[in-house]
Motif scaffolding. Structure first.
Motif, PDB file in Angstrom:
ATOM      1  N   ARG A  70       0.840  -1.203   0.000  1.00 46.37           N
ATOM      2  CA  ARG A  70       0.000   0.000   0.000  1.00 46.37           C
ATOM      3  C   ARG A  70       0.871   1.247   0.000  1.00 46.37           C
ATOM      4  NH1 ARG A  70      -1.165   3.979   3.384  1.00 46.37           N
ATOM      5  NH2 ARG A  70      -0.097   3.014   5.139  1.00 46.37           N
ATOM      6  N   SER A 112      -3.298   5.785  -2.086  1.00 49.86           N
ATOM      7  CA  SER A 112      -3.022   4.843  -1.008  1.00 49.86           C
ATOM      8  C   SER A 112      -2.244   5.494   0.125  1.00 49.86           C
ATOM      9  CB  SER A 112      -2.235   3.638  -1.540  1.00 49.86           C
ATOM     10  OG  SER A 112      -3.037   2.874  -2.418  1.00 49.86           O
ATOM     11  N   TYR A 128      -6.831   0.612  -3.546  1.00 50.69           N
ATOM     12  CA  TYR A 128      -5.687  -0.268  -3.323  1.00 50.69           C
ATOM     13  C   TYR A 128      -5.708  -1.390  -4.352  1.00 50.69           C
ATOM     14  CZ  TYR A 128      -2.705  -3.831  -1.168  1.00 50.69           C
ATOM     15  OH  TYR A 128      -1.733  -4.769  -0.942  1.00 50.69           O
TER      16      TYR A 128
END
Length: 536
Positions: free
Chosen positions: A401, A438, A473
């Motif tokens: 991430r 993210s 994501y």
């Protein structure tokens, strides 16, 4: 063998090569032809929403000349990596902007709006268009059709040709059970890595006498070689296969040059510079070495068949399974796995280990989970005991991430779309900046923190810390074009992470935060040093 095969085809393909090179006068010509065939053929939109939207020409962004000035010494994008480049452009032009086409390339719309991501993905159709490496396509389809027979592979193909290959390889590479049959050998390779690391570790300073990232590349190459070819290269031993070491060097050159010729503006489609010709030689070296491995593996499979060594299909390596469907596709896929499976996995692993090394409480929590799975650190990892590793898998997700391998996902629109209030006609490239989002508190609260807990289904510590938008994501892409190597990469990283963190307390020793350079991926570079202290 490679040169023998090439020479046999040379005369037959000579005229064809000359004609194709004349036709390949620019990347856009070939791309536009493919795109037109795959675009929606319905009439242009005239609905009320479309008419109310702002025109394409109103999308913010620099002119061609201005963007060229950005890349010159002293320019706003000079010497920046992909993360820095995208971030700077977003600061200048906002959450949607148009990056003008240069040197034969088409315009690209960059967007940082997850609603745009969803609209783009929901309208991509059954054959999504994602342009790969154009030099790669040129090499296989124009420069060396004598070797590849017109098959570009999943990276290069589009439309039905792409779908035909993907449908053949999906059951082999995307089926969890099929990939995880390799666990025993992947675990063995991970143990060899840890044993090698221990021989290179100073017991007093707990530091390594070698480049850790280079050592990781050997591990990832050893792992993907076994999965693809059922072949061991011996890269973690004192007597490695010399060709494998050469291939690793050529692969490093490939990644560096791909950024230069496929991402940055380049005149190679019109004039083959000495640098580009040298790049084609790098492709030749990679093809020659990987072909030799593949042909040796095929001969081994044939010998086993002649000796009546029966083997269940599910226990065969990827190449052997794919050979049952299509030999040309099998060879191209095995080659692509060897090419793609080194730098990507090793780079992602460095990122994940870096964040764990900087967060000792998270690392301790992971080690506690691993001790429950492996009370004896030398015990094998099995299909049964690896089922319950939620925190380890959460650590991998959290690392990806914060820094995924690429800053965004790309598509060519097949329909007329409205993105962030602007009309984007079919056939336009769209880059969706998932990495930036993210790392945005709007989508991931406390996004600057490494919090694997945000990925746990039943964790009361941070129930709101995970984004509720499924399109933010996407480290392995989305939909039919999801990364074909996803399952393999996850298996490799899970296994080595379990082995490494079960045995060592890892601490970051770099004087600065981990840095990244741009090849065609985001690759860690610079001062990459860890301390490895044995645990009880």
């Amino acid at each position: 063998m490679f040169r023998t095969v090439a020479s046999c085809y040379c005369h037959a393909f000579g005229q064809q090569l000359r004609v194709k090179r004349l036709l390949f006068v620019g990347r856009t010509l070939e791309q536009q032809q493919v795109h037109l065939e795959l675009l929606d053929t319905s009439p242009p939109r005239t609905d009320e929403d479309w008419l109310k939207a702002k025109s394409y020409n109103e999308v913010p962004g620099p002119s061609n000349l201005r963007v060229l000035s950005y890349f010159l010494p002293g320019g706003k994008l000079y010497n920046m990596n992909l993360i820095q480049m995208n971030r700077r452009m977003r600061e200048m032009y906002g959450d949607i902007y148009r990056f003008p086409g240069l040197m034969g390339k088409s315009d690209v719309i960059f967007t940082y709006n997850p609603l745009d991501f969803e609209i783009t993905y929901r309208n991509e159709g059954v054959w999504p268009i994602r342009i790969g490496l154009e030099s790669f396509t040129y090499y296989r389809k124009v420069h060396r059709p004598d070797i590849f027979g017109g098959i570009g592979g999943l990276v290069s193909e589009q439309g039905k040709d792409w779908a035909d290959i993907r449908n053949k390889v999906n059951p082999v590479l995307m089926k969890v059970k099929n990939v995880r049959q390799n666990l025993q050998q992947i675990d063995r390779i991970s143990k060899e890595f840890v044993d090698k690391l221990e021989t290179l570790r100073d017991p007093q300073s707990h530091t390594l006498s070698t480049d850790f990232h280079d050592l990781l590349k050997k591990w990832s190459f050893e792992s993907i070689s076994f999965v693809a070819l059922n072949t061991r290269m011996g890269l973690l031993t004192d007597h490695p296969d010399p060709n494998a070491a050469m291939l690793a060097k050529h692969m490093s050159d490939f990644f560096n040059n791909s950024f230069k010729y496929d991402v940055q503006p380049s005149i190679w489609p019109y004039y083959k510079t000495p640098g580009f010709k040298k790049f084609l030689q790098t492709y030749d070296h990679i093809t020659e070495i990987t072909t030799s491995y593949i042909e040796a593996a095929i001969r081994r499979f044939e010998d086993n068949q002649n000796q009546n060594h029966s083997q269940n299909r599910d226990n065969k390596c990827v190449l052997e399974q794919l050979l049952a469907f299509d030999k040309k596709v099998a060879v191209v896929m095995a080659m692509d796995m060897l090419m793609a499976g080194i730098d990507t996995t090793s780079s992602a692993f460095v990122t994940i280990l870096y964040h764990l090394s900087r967060n000792p409480t998270k690392q301790a929590k992971l080690r506690q989970e691993l001790q429950g799975i492996l009370s004896d650190s030398s015990a094998p990892l099995t299909a049964e005991n690896t089922k319950n590793m939620p925190y380890l898998r959460a650590c991998i997700k959290e690392g990806l991430r914060i820094t995924s391998i690429t800053p965004g996902n790309f598509r060519i629109t097949t329909k007329d779309l409205i993105l962030s209030g602007y009309r984007v006609p079919r056939g336009t490239g769209v880059l969706m900046g998932v990495l930036e989002l993210s790392n945005d508190d709007q989508y991931f609260p406390q996004s600057e923190k490494f919090m694997p807990e945000r990925w746990l289904k039943q964790d009361s510590v941070c129930p709101e810390a995970r984004s509720r938008n499924p399109f933010v994501y996407l480290p392995f892409g989305f939909g039919p074009r999801t990364c074909i190597g996803k399952r393999i990469a996850e298996l490799e990283m899970e296994t080595l992470l379990a082995r490494l963190l079960r045995k060592y307390q890892v601490t970051w020793l770099g004087e600065t935060p981990l840095k990244y350079e741009s090849t065609i991926i985001l690759s860690p570079y610079g001062d990459i040093r860890f301390k490895f202290e044995l645990t009880v």
